[in-house]
Design a protein around this motif. Structure first.
Motif, short mmCIF file in Angstrom:
data_model
loop_
_atom_site.label_atom_id
_atom_site.label_comp_id
_atom_site.label_asym_id
_atom_site.label_seq_id
_atom_site.Cartn_x
_atom_site.Cartn_y
_atom_site.Cartn_z
N SER A 138 38.62 52.92 40.80
CA SER A 138 37.26 52.71 41.25
C SER A 138 36.85 51.25 41.12
CB SER A 138 36.29 53.59 40.46
OG SER A 138 36.55 54.94 40.71
N ALA A 139 37.23 50.62 40.01
CA ALA A 139 36.87 49.22 39.79
C ALA A 139 37.50 48.32 40.84
CB ALA A 139 37.29 48.78 38.39
N LEU A 140 38.77 48.51 41.12
CA LEU A 140 39.44 47.68 42.11
C LEU A 140 38.88 47.92 43.51
CD1 LEU A 140 41.59 45.59 42.73
CD2 LEU A 140 43.24 47.45 42.94
N ALA A 141 38.69 49.19 43.86
CA ALA A 141 38.14 49.52 45.17
C ALA A 141 36.72 48.97 45.32
CB ALA A 141 38.14 51.03 45.40
N GLY A 142 35.91 49.07 44.27
CA GLY A 142 34.55 48.54 44.30
C GLY A 142 34.53 47.03 44.44
N ALA A 143 35.44 46.34 43.75
CA ALA A 143 35.49 44.88 43.83
C ALA A 143 35.88 44.42 45.23
CB ALA A 143 36.47 44.33 42.80
N VAL A 144 36.90 45.03 45.79
CA VAL A 144 37.34 44.65 47.14
C VAL A 144 36.26 44.97 48.16
CG1 VAL A 144 39.05 45.14 48.94
CG2 VAL A 144 39.79 44.85 46.59
#
Length: 199
Positions: A155-161
């Protein structure tokens, strides 16, 4: 809309949080394997529907709509991205029209420029919402498949991108704004993922 993530402009942060929390909830719900009772009920419905194809009502079609989805593009990743894009773009359009209708009612002016601005704003905003939903949903699904687990890191990586991509859709974006939106997207989607099990 979402690309305004500077520390002085908080008016869209609430809708940004709401948006990512809803996307995370949808992704979480659709990634869970069906329960034994649900699989049994689906088999029973399939058996009964295959023998009585002519007697299915529109109610039956609507009940099965969530199970089948909007698209069948040949791969679950493509289906998820397309469905998320279309659903979120529709929500973004409704939100933009409602906001512009309110502002028009408050100002008391309606002319050709107002209608033109409404159409342009609605199109841009629905595209941004669709882009965010499709990108976030596709990234979380892809990361879950690649890593074999769906957790806060995905979720963190997807949210950042997704946050960085949304910042790029704004007019006159800066490096600072892109970084702020990426951090905001990561934080909001991580929080939504962690809070999904609580509520």
């Amino acid at each position: 809309m979402f690309a305004s993530c500077t520390t002085t402009n908080y008016k869209y942060i609430h809708s940004y949080f709401f948006f990512f929390s809803q996307i995370t909830i949808v992704v979480e719900a659709s990634s869970r394997p069906p329960s034994r009772a649900r699989r049994k009920r689906e088999r029973k419905e399939t058996m009964s529907s295959s023998s009585n194809l002519e007697t299915r009502s529109i109610i039956d079609e609507l009940r099965n709509f969530d199970k089948s989805g909007l698209f069948d593009l040949g791969h679950p990743l493509l289906n998820r991205i397309a469905e998320s894009f279309v659903k979120a773009a529709g929500i973004g359009a409704v939100q933009a029209v409602a906001r512009e209708a309110y502002l028009t009612a408050v100002e008391g002016e309606t002319n050709a420029k107002t209608v033109e601005a409404l159409v342009k704003g609605t199109g841009k905003e629905s595209l941004q919402w669709g882009l965010a939903a499709g990108m976030y949903s596709g990234l979380t699904y892809g990361l879950k498949e690649a890593r074999g687990v769906h957790d806060w890191k995905n979720s963190a990586l997807a949210g950042a991108v997704t946050g960085a991509a949304l910042a790029l859709t704004s007019d006159g974006h800066s490096h600072e704004q892109i970084v702020q939106c990426a951090i905001t997207g990561a934080a909001i989607s991580t929080a939504a993922n962690l809070l999904t099990g609580i509520f």
